[in-house]
Design a protein around this motif. Structure first.
Motif, short mmCIF file in Angstrom:
data_model
loop_
_atom_site.label_atom_id
_atom_site.label_comp_id
_atom_site.label_asym_id
_atom_site.label_seq_id
_atom_site.Cartn_x
_atom_site.Cartn_y
_atom_site.Cartn_z
N SER A 1 -5.64 3.50 -10.22
CA SER A 1 -5.32 2.95 -9.34
C SER A 1 -4.45 2.32 -8.28
CB SER A 1 -6.33 1.89 -8.75
OG SER A 1 -7.40 2.22 -9.58
N LYS A 2 -3.46 2.77 -10.25
CA LYS A 2 -1.91 1.63 -10.14
C LYS A 2 -0.85 2.31 -8.35
CE LYS A 2 -1.06 0.43 -15.03
NZ LYS A 2 -0.40 0.83 -16.18
N ASP A 3 -1.18 4.00 -8.27
CA ASP A 3 -0.06 3.62 -7.51
C ASP A 3 -0.49 3.61 -5.50
OD1 ASP A 3 1.55 5.60 -8.58
OD2 ASP A 3 0.28 7.33 -8.47
N LEU A 4 -1.55 3.15 -5.33
CA LEU A 4 -2.06 2.43 -3.86
C LEU A 4 -1.72 0.57 -4.38
CD1 LEU A 4 -6.35 3.14 -4.30
CD2 LEU A 4 -4.19 4.42 -3.41
N LEU A 5 -1.39 0.42 -5.21
CA LEU A 5 -1.06 -0.85 -5.15
C LEU A 5 0.65 -1.33 -5.59
CD1 LEU A 5 -3.17 -1.75 -7.87
CD2 LEU A 5 -3.36 -2.18 -5.45
N LEU A 6 1.10 -0.06 -5.44
CA LEU A 6 2.82 0.24 -5.62
C LEU A 6 2.81 -0.14 -4.02
CD1 LEU A 6 5.44 1.37 -6.05
CD2 LEU A 6 5.13 3.65 -5.42
N ARG A 7 4.66 -1.77 -4.01
CA ARG A 7 5.13 -2.05 -3.22
C ARG A 7 6.88 -1.88 -3.93
NH1 ARG A 7 4.18 -9.06 -1.61
NH2 ARG A 7 5.88 -8.58 1.09
N TYR A 8 6.88 -1.27 -2.17
CA TYR A 8 8.47 -1.38 -2.37
C TYR A 8 9.60 -2.55 -2.16
CZ TYR A 8 7.95 3.50 -0.85
OH TYR A 8 8.25 5.08 -1.09
N GLU A 9 10.50 -2.86 -3.04
CA GLU A 9 11.51 -3.78 -2.57
C GLU A 9 11.55 -4.67 -1.38
OE1 GLU A 9 14.04 -2.89 -5.55
OE2 GLU A 9 13.59 -3.33 -6.84
N ASP A 10 11.73 -3.04 -0.57
CA ASP A 10 12.46 -3.95 1.08
C ASP A 10 10.67 -4.19 2.29
OD1 ASP A 10 11.49 -1.34 0.88
OD2 ASP A 10 13.10 -1.02 2.54
N GLU A 11 9.45 -3.75 1.34
CA GLU A 11 8.68 -4.67 1.73
C GLU A 11 8.18 -5.85 2.42
OE1 GLU A 11 5.01 -1.70 2.25
OE2 GLU A 11 5.69 -1.60 0.41
N ASP A 12 9.13 -6.51 3.59
CA ASP A 12 9.06 -8.13 3.64
C ASP A 12 6.89 -8.39 4.20
OD1 ASP A 12 10.27 -10.31 4.84
OD2 ASP A 12 8.59 -9.69 6.48
N PHE A 13 6.00 -7.59 4.15
CA PHE A 13 4.66 -8.81 4.00
C PHE A 13 4.22 -6.61 3.84
CE2 PHE A 13 0.65 -9.50 5.64
CZ PHE A 13 0.85 -10.45 5.68
N LEU A 14 3.48 -7.30 2.76
CA LEU A 14 2.23 -6.76 2.14
C LEU A 14 1.27 -7.22 1.94
CD1 LEU A 14 1.93 -3.63 1.93
CD2 LEU A 14 2.62 -3.74 -0.23
N GLY A 15 -0.02 -6.76 2.12
CA GLY A 15 -1.55 -7.74 2.22
C GLY A 15 -2.25 -5.65 1.40
N VAL A 16 -3.47 -6.52 0.70
CA VAL A 16 -4.21 -6.24 0.02
C VAL A 16 -5.42 -5.85 0.63
CG1 VAL A 16 -4.58 -7.25 -2.17
CG2 VAL A 16 -4.75 -4.39 -1.77
N GLN A 17 -6.37 -4.63 0.37
CA GLN A 17 -7.87 -4.93 1.06
C GLN A 17 -8.44 -4.61 -0.22
OE1 GLN A 17 -9.43 -2.37 3.96
NE2 GLN A 17 -9.57 -3.95 5.18
N LEU A 18 -9.17 -5.21 -0.50
CA LEU A 18 -10.13 -5.19 -1.23
C LEU A 18 -11.51 -4.90 -0.73
CD1 LEU A 18 -10.93 -4.86 -4.74
CD2 LEU A 18 -11.56 -7.22 -4.62
N LEU A 19 -12.33 -3.40 -1.80
CA LEU A 19 -13.61 -3.23 -1.18
C LEU A 19 -15.01 -3.73 -2.03
CD1 LEU A 19 -15.35 -1.40 0.91
CD2 LEU A 19 -14.98 0.65 -0.67
#
Length: 317
Positions: A50-68
């Motif tokens: 699941s790690k690839d799903l959680l990748l955040r680029y350094e320049d992403e100003d806002f990022l949410g994660v959604q859990l199911l």
């Protein structure tokens, strides 16, 4: 405040909104975005996958994660794992209608079971270090009360924002969007942010959504698939111009490079074919280009496909 007024939010789309996909949207004006939907059981028992799903680029100003998920124990463990990452918000999915999710009593199916839905969301809220929100579908097309009851329970557990898809579970992603039910949520819970979702794919549908629901914040989902320029168009429709062919091509090439870096070439192009199809939709290209897109398996194939598109003389719109 999680989302500014008039915010456009890119929905968490399973199989789509990975980091390269989000970069394409951000290039076209998207600020608020989510990872792909992440399954609590997968985080608990197969975390490495699941790690690839959680990748955040350094320049992403806002990022949410959604859990199911539909199992409170799995949800607890998953939230504790997510706490090790850097997100701006943790959203809980009560809206996914697909059968493989429903048979686990998760997503929109869980939303139909009030007590269990609230128990699972309360677990999210109790253990998350991030602000918590939820995304749900309306529960009745005519009577707002079942939806309001679920929303009330979520707000009482600590939901700071609710995204409401204006279709019931059995409607999936087509048919009438019931703006009046979304409006009832907006009017009943002025203390939180309510984000309207469902069927927004044009300036007209965006204006209709805002006017009929009272929501200033809107989530884009399938309408932005293959059309990241929709963010730019909705933000400034009076001055919007459609992408040139070179801009259209550059976005696809950049997204493809990102997928190759993330997954390796073979997996990237297998995954990318459906995305290439989306970029062709509604732009006037000949149907033969879809067949060629379905056969892309490497960078050379991609170049040949894009060259063929350019030679067709069609200008994306």
């Amino acid at each position: 405040m999680i989302y500014e007024p008039d915010a456009l939010v890119l929905a968490p789309l399973s199989g789509f909104t990975d980091a390269p996909y989000r970069r394409s949207a951000r290039r076209c004006g998207c600020r608020y975005a989510f990872t792909e939907m992440v399954d609590a059981a997968s985080l608990t028992f197969a975390f490495d996958r699941s790690k690839d799903l959680l990748l955040r680029y350094e320049d992403e100003d806002f990022l949410g994660v959604q859990l199911l998920g539909g199992n409170a124990d799995h949800i607890k463990e998953a939230v504790q794992k997510l706490n090790e990452f850097n997100f701006d918000v943790l959203d809980f999915n009560l809206g996914c209608p697909v059968p493989k999710v429903a048979k686990k009593c998760a997503g929109a199916e869980l939303g139909l079971h009030y007590e269990e839905a609230i128990r699972c969301f309360d677990t999210v809220a109790k253990y998350s270090k991030f602000p918590v929100t939820a995304k749900l579908r309306i529960l009745d097309m005519d009577d707002p009360e079942p939806t309001l009851k679920l929303c009330r329970g979520l707000v009482n557990c600590g939901a700071q924002a609710l995204t409401v898809h204006g279709r019931v579970k059995k409607a999936f992603y087509s048919g009438t969007v019931h703006h009046e039910i979304i409006k009832a949520v907006h009017d009943t819970f002025p203390e939180i942010e309510v984000i309207a979702n469902g069927g927004v794919n044009s300036v007209d549908s965006y204006r209709t959504m805002k006017e009929r629901t009272g929501c200033t914040r809107v989530m884009l989902a399938t309408g932005a698939m293959g059309n990241p320029w929709l963010f730019r168009q909705l933000q400034d429709p009076e001055h919007f111009t459609a992408p040139t062919f070179q801009e259209w091509r550059a976005v696809i090439e950049e997204q493809s490079r990102g997928m190759v870096e993330l997954y390796g070439s073979e997996c990237a192009f297998r995954h990318g074919r459906k995305i290439f199809h989306d970029y062709l939709k509604g732009r006037g290209f000949h149907g033969s280009l879809r067949a060629v897109a379905s056969a892309t398996s490497c960078e050379a194939d991609l170049k040949a496909w894009l060259d063929m598109a350019e030679e067709s003389g069609v200008m994306p719109r």
